[in-house]
Design an enzyme around this catalytic site. Structure first.
Site, PDB file in Angstrom:
ATOM      1  N   ASP A 101       0.870  -1.178   0.000  1.00 51.61           N
ATOM      2  CA  ASP A 101       0.000   0.000   0.000  1.00 51.61           C
ATOM      3  C   ASP A 101       0.906   1.227   0.000  1.00 51.61           C
ATOM      4  O   ASP A 101       1.865   1.312   0.788  1.00 51.61           O
ATOM      5  CB  ASP A 101      -0.904  -0.001   1.247  1.00 51.61           C
ATOM      6  CG  ASP A 101      -1.985   1.068   1.167  1.00 51.61           C
ATOM      7  OD1 ASP A 101      -1.638   2.262   1.016  1.00 51.61           O
ATOM      8  OD2 ASP A 101      -3.163   0.714   1.270  1.00 51.61           O
ATOM      9  N   ILE A 102       0.581   2.164  -0.887  1.00 48.52           N
ATOM     10  CA  ILE A 102       1.409   3.362  -1.047  1.00 48.52           C
ATOM     11  C   ILE A 102       1.491   4.159   0.257  1.00 48.52           C
ATOM     12  O   ILE A 102       2.466   4.878   0.490  1.00 48.52           O
ATOM     13  CB  ILE A 102       0.851   4.208  -2.226  1.00 48.52           C
ATOM     14  CG1 ILE A 102       1.920   5.077  -2.845  1.00 48.52           C
ATOM     15  CG2 ILE A 102      -0.377   4.992  -1.826  1.00 48.52           C
ATOM     16  CD1 ILE A 102       1.528   5.616  -4.204  1.00 48.52           C
ATOM     17  N   ASN A 162     -12.410  -2.713   4.097  1.00 47.07           N
ATOM     18  CA  ASN A 162     -13.482  -1.717   4.108  1.00 47.07           C
ATOM     19  C   ASN A 162     -14.444  -2.003   2.948  1.00 47.07           C
ATOM     20  O   ASN A 162     -14.001  -2.094   1.795  1.00 47.07           O
ATOM     21  CB  ASN A 162     -12.899  -0.311   3.953  1.00 47.07           C
ATOM     22  CG  ASN A 162     -11.907   0.023   5.063  1.00 47.07           C
ATOM     23  OD1 ASN A 162     -12.125  -0.338   6.219  1.00 47.07           O
ATOM     24  ND2 ASN A 162     -10.820   0.701   4.725  1.00 47.07           N
ATOM     25  N   GLN A 214     -14.164   2.687   2.448  1.00 48.61           N
ATOM     26  CA  GLN A 214     -13.581   2.187   1.198  1.00 48.61           C
ATOM     27  C   GLN A 214     -13.375   3.350   0.229  1.00 48.61           C
ATOM     28  O   GLN A 214     -14.283   4.171   0.024  1.00 48.61           O
ATOM     29  CB  GLN A 214     -14.511   1.140   0.560  1.00 48.61           C
ATOM     30  CG  GLN A 214     -13.893   0.467  -0.662  1.00 48.61           C
ATOM     31  CD  GLN A 214     -14.741  -0.695  -1.198  1.00 48.61           C
ATOM     32  OE1 GLN A 214     -15.873  -0.909  -0.756  1.00 48.61           O
ATOM     33  NE2 GLN A 214     -14.187  -1.428  -2.138  1.00 48.61           N
ATOM     34  N   HIS A 271     -10.247  -5.517  -1.709  1.00 52.09           N
ATOM     35  CA  HIS A 271      -8.866  -5.667  -1.230  1.00 52.09           C
ATOM     36  C   HIS A 271      -8.856  -5.866   0.275  1.00 52.09           C
ATOM     37  O   HIS A 271      -9.731  -5.377   0.988  1.00 52.09           O
ATOM     38  CB  HIS A 271      -7.997  -4.462  -1.605  1.00 52.09           C
ATOM     39  CG  HIS A 271      -8.562  -3.146  -1.174  1.00 52.09           C
ATOM     40  ND1 HIS A 271      -9.571  -2.498  -1.874  1.00 52.09           N
ATOM     41  CD2 HIS A 271      -8.284  -2.356  -0.107  1.00 52.09           C
ATOM     42  CE1 HIS A 271      -9.870  -1.376  -1.251  1.00 52.09           C
ATOM     43  NE2 HIS A 271      -9.108  -1.265  -0.174  1.00 52.09           N
ATOM     44  N   HIS A 305      -6.362  -5.241   3.525  1.00 50.22           N
ATOM     45  CA  HIS A 305      -5.139  -4.616   4.044  1.00 50.22           C
ATOM     46  C   HIS A 305      -4.483  -5.572   5.038  1.00 50.22           C
ATOM     47  O   HIS A 305      -5.151  -6.073   5.954  1.00 50.22           O
ATOM     48  CB  HIS A 305      -5.464  -3.337   4.829  1.00 50.22           C
ATOM     49  CG  HIS A 305      -6.052  -2.223   4.043  1.00 50.22           C
ATOM     50  ND1 HIS A 305      -5.319  -1.129   3.657  1.00 50.22           N
ATOM     51  CD2 HIS A 305      -7.310  -2.007   3.590  1.00 50.22           C
ATOM     52  CE1 HIS A 305      -6.105  -0.273   3.002  1.00 50.22           C
ATOM     53  NE2 HIS A 305      -7.321  -0.793   2.950  1.00 50.22           N
TER      54      HIS A 305
HETATM   55  P1  AMP Z   1      -9.459   1.583   1.152  1.00 47.52           P
HETATM   56  O1  AMP Z   1      -9.533   2.991   1.716  1.00 47.52           O
HETATM   57  O2  AMP Z   1      -9.706   0.499   2.129  1.00 47.52           O
HETATM   58  O3  AMP Z   1     -10.329   1.475  -0.102  1.00 47.52           O
HETATM   59  O4  AMP Z   1      -7.946   1.386   0.726  1.00 47.52           O
HETATM   60  C1  AMP Z   1      -7.417   1.843  -0.481  1.00 47.52           C
HETATM   61  C2  AMP Z   1      -5.935   1.870  -0.297  1.00 47.52           C
HETATM   62  O5  AMP Z   1      -5.339   1.916  -1.574  1.00 47.52           O
HETATM   63  C3  AMP Z   1      -5.403   3.059   0.488  1.00 47.52           C
HETATM   64  O6  AMP Z   1      -4.788   2.620   1.686  1.00 47.52           O
HETATM   65  C4  AMP Z   1      -4.407   3.708  -0.472  1.00 47.52           C
HETATM   66  O7  AMP Z   1      -3.235   4.144   0.179  1.00 47.52           O
HETATM   67  C5  AMP Z   1      -4.108   2.568  -1.431  1.00 47.52           C
HETATM   68  N1  AMP Z   1      -3.683   2.986  -2.755  1.00 47.52           N
HETATM   69  C6  AMP Z   1      -4.294   3.880  -3.569  1.00 47.52           C
HETATM   70  N2  AMP Z   1      -3.609   4.003  -4.727  1.00 47.52           N
HETATM   71  C7  AMP Z   1      -2.539   3.178  -4.630  1.00 47.52           C
HETATM   72  C8  AMP Z   1      -1.445   2.843  -5.485  1.00 47.52           C
HETATM   73  N3  AMP Z   1      -1.310   3.415  -6.703  1.00 47.52           N
HETATM   74  N4  AMP Z   1      -0.530   1.961  -5.058  1.00 47.52           N
HETATM   75  C9  AMP Z   1      -0.647   1.394  -3.842  1.00 47.52           C
HETATM   76  N5  AMP Z   1      -1.652   1.641  -2.991  1.00 47.52           N
HETATM   77  C10 AMP Z   1      -2.589   2.528  -3.363  1.00 47.52           C
END
Ligand code: AMP
Ligand code: ZN
Length: 141
Positions: free
Chosen positions: A30-31, A86, A93, A99, A101
């Site tokens: 995760d970024i 989420n 979400q 996904h 985490h």
């Molecule tokens: P959620 O809020 O549970 O939908 O989680 C989405 C997650 O995706 C967040 O924690 C972001 O940091 C992660 N995310 C969004 N774009 C990227 C990306 N390009 N590479 C890696 N993680 C990402």
């Protein structure tokens, strides 16, 4: 390029820090790196959330979650591991491709907080029994 960022990552159109890939799933950092090693496991097929995910894919996702979880444990020696999923905007979400985490936990200041408020006292025994019966009825349909 698809409009889904995780589909684009899986397709290789957007770069990612890939940890693991098999026929059905893809795992990458995760970024946001909420804690060291914070990883996402996703099904390769696009499904929005838990409610859309076929059971077979759920099985594949959680096999990969366990595999990557073991690797995080061995590699970074966290004291624990939180799984967070989420479903829906109201639940936090932000990317609408299912996904999970994996958030390795090191200590109480490591960057992750989950706030749990107790509301048990707001429900009577009768309330809880009515809720239970309603839910059990839904499950038996
Ligand atoms: P959620 O809020 O549970 O939908 O989680 C989405 C997650 O995706 C967040 O924690 C972001 O940091 C992660 N995310 C969004 N774009 C990227 C990306 N390009 N590479 C890696 N993680 C990402
Ligand atoms: Zn997608």
């Amino acid at each position: 390029m698809t409009s889904c960022i995780f589909c684009s990552i899986i397709a290789g159109d957007i770069p990612s820090k890939k940890i693991y890939e098999d026929e059905h799933t893809y795992a990458f950092f995760d970024i946001s790196q909420v804690t060291k090693g914070h990883t996402l496991v996703v099904p390769k097929n696009h499904h929005e959330n838990l409610f859309d995910l076929p059971e077979s894919e759920l099985n594949h996702v959680y096999q990969s979650v366990q595999k990557v979880g073991h690797a995080l444990k061995e590699t970074f020696s966290p004291a624990g591991l939180n799984l967070v999923n989420n479903n829906g905007e109201a639940a936090g979400q932000t990317v609408f491709h299912y996904h999970v985490h994996l958030i390795p936990r090191y200590d109480s200041t490591d960057g992750f907080r989950a706030k749990w408020e107790e509301h048990g006292s707001e429900y009577s025994e009768a309330d809880l029994e009515a809720m239970r019966v309603e839910l059990v009825q839904s499950l038996s349909k």
